[in-house]
Design a protein around this motif. Sequence first.
Motif, short mmCIF file in Angstrom:
data_model
loop_
_atom_site.label_atom_id
_atom_site.label_comp_id
_atom_site.label_asym_id
_atom_site.label_seq_id
_atom_site.Cartn_x
_atom_site.Cartn_y
_atom_site.Cartn_z
N ALA A 1 0.81 -1.21 0.00
CA ALA A 1 0.00 0.00 0.00
C ALA A 1 0.85 1.27 0.00
CB ALA A 1 -0.93 0.01 1.22
N MET A 2 2.04 1.19 0.57
CA MET A 2 2.90 2.37 0.67
C MET A 2 4.32 2.01 0.23
SD MET A 2 1.49 3.67 4.42
CE MET A 2 2.21 5.29 4.31
N PRO A 3 4.52 1.73 -1.04
CA PRO A 3 5.83 1.24 -1.49
C PRO A 3 6.94 2.27 -1.39
CG PRO A 3 4.37 1.66 -3.36
CD PRO A 3 3.53 1.78 -2.13
N VAL A 4 6.66 3.52 -1.69
CA VAL A 4 7.71 4.54 -1.64
C VAL A 4 8.12 4.80 -0.20
CG1 VAL A 4 8.34 6.89 -2.30
CG2 VAL A 4 6.77 5.58 -3.74
N THR A 5 7.13 4.87 0.68
CA THR A 5 7.44 5.04 2.10
C THR A 5 8.24 3.85 2.62
OG1 THR A 5 5.40 6.32 2.40
CG2 THR A 5 6.42 5.42 4.38
N PHE A 6 7.91 2.66 2.13
CA PHE A 6 8.66 1.46 2.52
C PHE A 6 10.12 1.58 2.08
CE2 PHE A 6 9.74 -3.07 1.15
CZ PHE A 6 10.29 -3.38 2.38
N ALA A 7 10.36 2.02 0.87
CA ALA A 7 11.73 2.17 0.38
C ALA A 7 12.50 3.19 1.21
CB ALA A 7 11.71 2.59 -1.09
N ALA A 8 11.84 4.32 1.52
CA ALA A 8 12.50 5.35 2.33
C ALA A 8 12.79 4.83 3.73
CB ALA A 8 11.62 6.60 2.39
N GLY A 9 11.83 4.10 4.33
CA GLY A 9 12.03 3.57 5.67
C GLY A 9 13.14 2.54 5.72
N LEU A 10 13.21 1.70 4.69
CA LEU A 10 14.25 0.68 4.65
C LEU A 10 15.63 1.30 4.53
CD1 LEU A 10 14.96 -2.32 4.63
CD2 LEU A 10 14.64 -2.29 2.12
N LEU A 11 15.77 2.32 3.69
CA LEU A 11 17.06 3.00 3.56
C LEU A 11 17.46 3.64 4.89
CD1 LEU A 11 16.66 4.69 0.05
CD2 LEU A 11 18.24 2.85 0.65
N GLY A 12 16.51 4.27 5.57
CA GLY A 12 16.81 4.87 6.86
C GLY A 12 17.20 3.84 7.89
N ALA A 13 16.51 2.70 7.91
CA ALA A 13 16.83 1.65 8.87
C ALA A 13 18.20 1.05 8.60
CB ALA A 13 15.75 0.56 8.82
N LEU A 14 18.54 0.84 7.33
CA LEU A 14 19.85 0.30 7.00
C LEU A 14 20.97 1.22 7.45
CD1 LEU A 14 19.11 -1.06 3.40
CD2 LEU A 14 19.58 -2.43 5.45
N SER A 15 20.76 2.52 7.27
CA SER A 15 21.80 3.48 7.68
C SER A 15 21.89 3.56 9.20
CB SER A 15 21.51 4.86 7.09
OG SER A 15 22.54 5.77 7.40
N MET A 16 20.73 3.60 9.87
CA MET A 16 20.73 3.67 11.33
C MET A 16 21.30 2.39 11.93
SD MET A 16 17.53 4.54 13.84
CE MET A 16 17.68 4.43 15.61
N GLY A 17 21.05 1.26 11.28
CA GLY A 17 21.59 0.00 11.76
C GLY A 17 23.06 -0.18 11.47
N GLY A 18 23.62 0.71 10.65
CA GLY A 18 25.05 0.63 10.37
C GLY A 18 25.41 -0.48 9.40
N LEU A 19 24.57 -0.70 8.39
CA LEU A 19 24.83 -1.75 7.41
C LEU A 19 25.34 -1.13 6.11
CD1 LEU A 19 21.74 -4.08 7.96
CD2 LEU A 19 24.07 -4.39 8.79
N PRO A 20 26.26 -1.81 5.42
CA PRO A 20 26.76 -1.30 4.15
C PRO A 20 25.68 -1.43 3.08
CG PRO A 20 27.68 -3.47 4.59
CD PRO A 20 26.89 -3.07 5.82
N PRO A 21 25.69 -0.59 2.05
CA PRO A 21 26.72 0.44 1.79
C PRO A 21 26.29 1.83 2.24
CG PRO A 21 25.42 0.10 -0.19
CD PRO A 21 24.81 -0.78 0.87
N LEU A 22 25.41 1.95 3.25
CA LEU A 22 24.92 3.25 3.71
C LEU A 22 25.97 3.98 4.53
CD1 LEU A 22 21.97 4.09 2.94
CD2 LEU A 22 22.32 1.61 2.92
N TYR A 23 25.79 5.31 4.62
CA TYR A 23 26.78 6.15 5.31
C TYR A 23 26.88 5.81 6.80
CZ TYR A 23 29.67 10.36 5.63
OH TYR A 23 30.72 11.24 5.78
N GLY A 24 25.78 5.31 7.37
CA GLY A 24 25.82 4.93 8.77
C GLY A 24 26.82 3.83 9.06
#
Length: 785
Positions: A370-393
């Motif tokens: 139902a909210m695919p774009v929000t899902f993509a944005a949330g996943l990118l934020g979670a990956l960075s906050m979790g400190g997973l590559p290749p995000l800046y976090g």
Amino acid sequence: MGDGAHQAGFIALALPFVAALLAPALTRLLRHHAAWILALFPAAIFAIVAGFADPVLFAQPVLFGFDWIPDLSIRFAFRLDGLSFAFALLISGIGTLIVLYAGAYMAGHPHQGRFLSFIFLFMGAMLGLVLADDLITLFVYWELTSITSFLLIGFDHEREAARRGAIQALVITGGGGLLLLAGLILIRETSGLGTFSALLGAGDVLRDSDLYMPILLLVLGGAFTKSAQVPFHVWLPNAMEAPTPVSAYLHSATMVKAGVYLLLRLNPVLGHTALWETILPAFGGVTLITGALLALKQRDLKLVLAYTTMASLGLLVMLIGAGSHAAIEGAVLYLIAHSMFKGGLFMVAGSLDHGAGTRDIASLRGLAGAMPVTFAAGLLGALSMGGLPPLYGFLAKEEIYAATAGLDVRALLLTAAAVAGNALMFSAAFLVGLKPFLGRRHDGLAHAHEGAPGLWIGPLLLGLAALFAGLKPTLAHFAFANPMASAALGSPAEIHAAVEFHWGAPLALSLLTVAIGVALYLGARRVHDVLHGGFTAIGWGPDRGFDQAMRGLLRGAFLLTHRLQSGRLDYYMTTTFAVIAVALLGSMAAGGGLPVLPAFPHLFFYEWTVLAILVVGVVLVLIAKNRLTAIVSLGIQGFAIALLFILLGAPDLSFTQFMVETLSVVVLALVMTRLRLQRADHRPWREVLPDMAVALAAGSGFGLFLLKVTQTPFDNALTAFFGEYSRAIAHGRNVVNVIIVDFRGLDTMGEIAVVMTTGLAILALIRIRVGRRGEPHPDMAEAPE
């Protein structure tokens, strides 16, 4: 700095306030579409600041400003270096996305224009804070952020929780601001320097000072309250009563980062001491663990993110206090990464609330379709906050572990705190950015839908920015991290962190963090129950303590006011004169002793006559049988003083004294005859003697004070000034008249206004006491003797 650059700097500072003025009118005209136009203002600020990249990125600070209060060496001065440059870009860049987000999130709200106006005021305050070079200018903007955040947190003022959150934030951060002001004043007085530019070039002047400890503690009081360190953290989660755009902006790039900014700014002049490297890691480590644990106790998406912000601030403070170059570099990387993923995740939480109608983690699932774009944005934020590559976090986490890893006790404690805090925040990140989108959607979320573009543009761009920065770290380091670290360290810094696997302690610690974080995520319900039960068992906390402190403050104020404001005029008069007596006699005793009593002077016969009149007047006051006689006898003193003025060649003063004394006697006599008072004082001696003692002390104090003044060397500077300029400037030959009418004209006008107001009050009082026929009211008639 050239005039063009000078003007550009002030334009950037002024644009948020211009937008604040325009926001209500534009919103009334264009409704929520006005946000697209208003977003151009922070975008323009971003462009202006970015235009200074050439000098700033090559360690050439840009200074601009003007003298504000020259006599106190206070300038309205600003400094754009690597640290303020990066903060200004974050404030304006994320601010642009927040304005767009607020336009969509608050669409249809009757006060959307006012809300956007408050956002821009807050933006301007924060921008001025990070750019300020003068210490007092910094404080002005520092307090302005507290005031504007109060307006934003309490925006929905009809709700008690919003009002309480706003007041709590204002009290805690405002109180910290007062501590900071004291610290800044001590810095100015100790170093003789009033700007950061001068302090940064002064070396160890503050560290070598005897006042280093109080300066440090006062500055930390301001920084810790603003950046929500334990036990001052309680305002931060309660600030979630504000609309989500406020939370996203406040937690990503503005308010809560102000204290961290101050610590980074002052690190070159206050850091690298045992005290600095003990207090900051201790408070930061406790805040990190406490905030991360409290985050997993929550079920509201915004509260989870709020407590992880608290934990992140603790991590930053801990790193700043660690004392190494690598720790500062890790703090800088994490600060940048946190700004991107936290702003994005808060906007995702708001979008979920907006599209699904709830922020309860337990109720949200299956929303990816139902909210695919929000899902993509949330996943990118979670990956960075979790400190997973290749995000800046990921880069930030690797740099943090590289800085803290070691075998000594201090390094082990710092590393343990960092791993535990990051693991807890890893779980929280995916509870917000992933869990709501997985699984099967239940019937209560059947109407969930993707929001307007303004709701998902911001978080998606921030997530993509974190991805781009992780993939192109050299560019990100050059534009942001290196200049920030160099300014915070006071020496050139070059960060080389990149997305590449390398064996060693940082990678091992990262894997451990991920493993613990995944386990906590999978057992989130059980973890929540355990933490909820544990914190409930503890019971009392700083939040409840704040309420108790406020109740105690109100109770104490009531008791003090009731004690001091008893409603009895005689009590007020006694207290006033007692304080005056203590002030006069105490100040003379502490400042060189009482005056030397001179020998009795030789007097002429007419002077003896005036003295006799004075003595007769005093005796008549003491032996008077009723109040009216005492009042008239009291006037004899004033008339005798007027005679002395005549004998000493001051007819103007004598005339004034005659008029004032006559008016005083008439007014007092008129009032006394209209009040319900006994004709004479029939109090017992136990009540009279204390008043007599206070009267003698006050009178002696005034007399000795005047005598002390006459025994000090006479400074005729004012006499010479008035004598020279009364004729030349005011065109008057009578110096006294010139002083009263020209040099002190406003003061004289004020005195006249006071006399007039007093007369009107007396007239009103008399009219109240008098009946229709002009006779005293029966209840106010004089009691018989």
